[in-house]
Design a protein around this motif. Structure first.
Motif, short mmCIF file in Angstrom:
data_model
loop_
_atom_site.label_atom_id
_atom_site.label_comp_id
_atom_site.label_asym_id
_atom_site.label_seq_id
_atom_site.Cartn_x
_atom_site.Cartn_y
_atom_site.Cartn_z
N UNK A 1 0.84 -1.20 0.00
CA UNK A 1 0.00 0.00 0.00
C UNK A 1 0.88 1.26 0.00
N UNK A 2 0.87 1.96 -1.13
CA UNK A 2 1.70 3.18 -1.25
C UNK A 2 0.88 4.44 -1.17
N UNK A 3 -0.44 4.31 -1.00
CA UNK A 3 -1.29 5.50 -1.13
C UNK A 3 -2.00 5.92 0.15
N UNK A 4 -2.38 4.97 0.98
CA UNK A 4 -3.23 5.30 2.13
C UNK A 4 -2.56 6.30 3.08
N UNK A 5 -3.40 7.16 3.65
CA UNK A 5 -2.87 8.15 4.59
C UNK A 5 -3.49 8.02 5.98
N UNK A 6 -4.35 7.01 6.17
CA UNK A 6 -4.87 6.75 7.51
C UNK A 6 -4.94 5.24 7.71
N UNK A 7 -5.01 4.83 8.96
CA UNK A 7 -5.01 3.39 9.23
C UNK A 7 -6.26 2.71 8.68
N UNK A 8 -7.41 3.38 8.81
CA UNK A 8 -8.63 2.74 8.32
C UNK A 8 -8.60 2.60 6.80
N UNK A 9 -8.07 3.62 6.14
CA UNK A 9 -7.94 3.56 4.68
C UNK A 9 -6.98 2.43 4.30
N UNK A 10 -5.89 2.32 5.04
CA UNK A 10 -4.90 1.27 4.80
C UNK A 10 -5.52 -0.12 4.93
N UNK A 11 -6.28 -0.34 5.98
CA UNK A 11 -6.88 -1.66 6.20
C UNK A 11 -7.86 -2.00 5.08
N UNK A 12 -8.64 -1.01 4.67
CA UNK A 12 -9.60 -1.23 3.57
C UNK A 12 -8.87 -1.50 2.26
N UNK A 13 -7.82 -0.73 2.02
CA UNK A 13 -7.06 -0.87 0.76
C UNK A 13 -6.44 -2.25 0.66
N UNK A 14 -5.81 -2.70 1.75
CA UNK A 14 -5.19 -4.03 1.75
C UNK A 14 -6.24 -5.12 1.52
N UNK A 15 -7.31 -5.03 2.27
CA UNK A 15 -8.36 -6.04 2.20
C UNK A 15 -9.02 -6.07 0.83
N UNK A 16 -9.28 -4.88 0.28
CA UNK A 16 -9.88 -4.81 -1.06
C UNK A 16 -8.99 -5.48 -2.10
N UNK A 17 -7.69 -5.26 -1.97
CA UNK A 17 -6.80 -5.89 -2.96
C UNK A 17 -6.89 -7.41 -2.86
N UNK A 18 -6.79 -7.93 -1.65
CA UNK A 18 -6.88 -9.38 -1.47
C UNK A 18 -8.18 -9.92 -2.08
N UNK A 19 -9.28 -9.27 -1.73
CA UNK A 19 -10.59 -9.77 -2.17
C UNK A 19 -10.84 -9.57 -3.66
#
Ligand code: ZN
Length: 266
Positions: A52-70
């Motif tokens: 994750x090179x883009x997220x700027x908050x923890x909640x955004x980071x968790x969503x971004x990672x999870x979305x990629x996996x899914x």
């Protein structure tokens, strides 16, 4: 049948993880990339890697990672983290899962602990972790070792290759990949012979094939500093082992490959 994995590094470039004797985000990325490389070069494996090179908050980071996996068709999710503790004596490997994967989580934790030569803290069920909770399982979250432990960090640096192989071997076994019948092992053995290694002479070296300098030993594109032309000479102050490769540390603090094809002793 889909037979792929998704491996991602924990946290993000701008939402950093733990930092101690080593840095969680940097090292998680290295581990993910190396495991992926082993699975694709030494095995007939296939999968996806995500940082994750883009997220700027923890909640955004968790969503971004999870979305990629899914977003991918795959049979296994891996999330690579490093642990941290206020106690400098906390040590060891853990593999976390949402539940129902005790067998594989135990097996992986044991293999990683053996590769690193540190305590096996074993598998743990965690219902509270966003990525484990929101990905289609099986998902395993690896806590490689403690960044807050010098002992762990040293073991990790020393055994980086072994560690990545232990993870790759586990994934290959789980997903049924087979080893390529190539000369990989021969090439790997040969690799170390192609480098100036620890104990080689320091001092002045000359470039005999164009190469680049980097700000760090892992030679990512982002760390690239300058291109060296043939004939350029520079002073080597140290030789650093990085996985099964070697790097020259230069007087100005930059790193260059210690491959013999690039450089000769002046
Ligand atoms: Zn973490």
């Amino acid at each position: 049948m889909v037979n792929k994995y998704v491996a991602s590094s924990g946290h993000a470039l701008k939402v950093r993880g733990a930092h101690g004797f080593i840095d969680e985000v940097n090292e998680a990325r290295r581990v993910v990339n190396e495991v992926d490389k082993i699975l694709k070069t030494e095995y007939n494996g296939d999968g996806y890697v995500f940082h994750d090179n883009t997220s700027t908050s923890q909640s955004q980071n968790l969503r971004t990672l999870t979305n990629f996996h899914n977003s991918k068709n795959r049979r296994l999710d891996l999330s690579v983290h490093f642990n941290a503790s206020a106690s400098s004596s906390a040590t060891g490997v853990e593999v976390l899962h949402y539940g129902g994967h005790t067998g594989i989580a135990s097996k992986l934790s044991k293999a990683m602990a053996k590769a690193l030569g540190i305590t096996n803290r074993g598998q743990k069920v965690r219902k509270d972790l966003y990525v484990l909770k929101n990905t289609n399982r099986p998902a395993l979250l690896l806590e490689v070792c403690f960044v807050s432990s010098k002992k762990d960090a040293d073991a990790y640096k020393r055994n980086f290759d072994k560690l990545c192989h232990s993870i790759a071997d586990f994934v290959a076994d789980y997903l049924g990949y087979t080893k390529k019948k190539s000369s990989t092992t021969v090439a790997t053995a040969g690799n170390t012979e192609t480098f100036y290694k620890k104990g080689a002479q320091l001092g002045l070296y000359r470039v005999i094939k164009p190469c680049s300098t980097y700000s760090g030993v892992d030679f990512t594109q982002a760390d690239k500093l300058q291109s060296l032309k043939v004939g350029t000479a520079f002073t080597v102050t140290d030789i650093v082992k990085f996985g099964n490769k070697y790097r020259f540390k230069l007087k100005n603090g930059e790193y260059v490959s210690a491959k013999r094809v690039y450089l000769e002793k002046v």
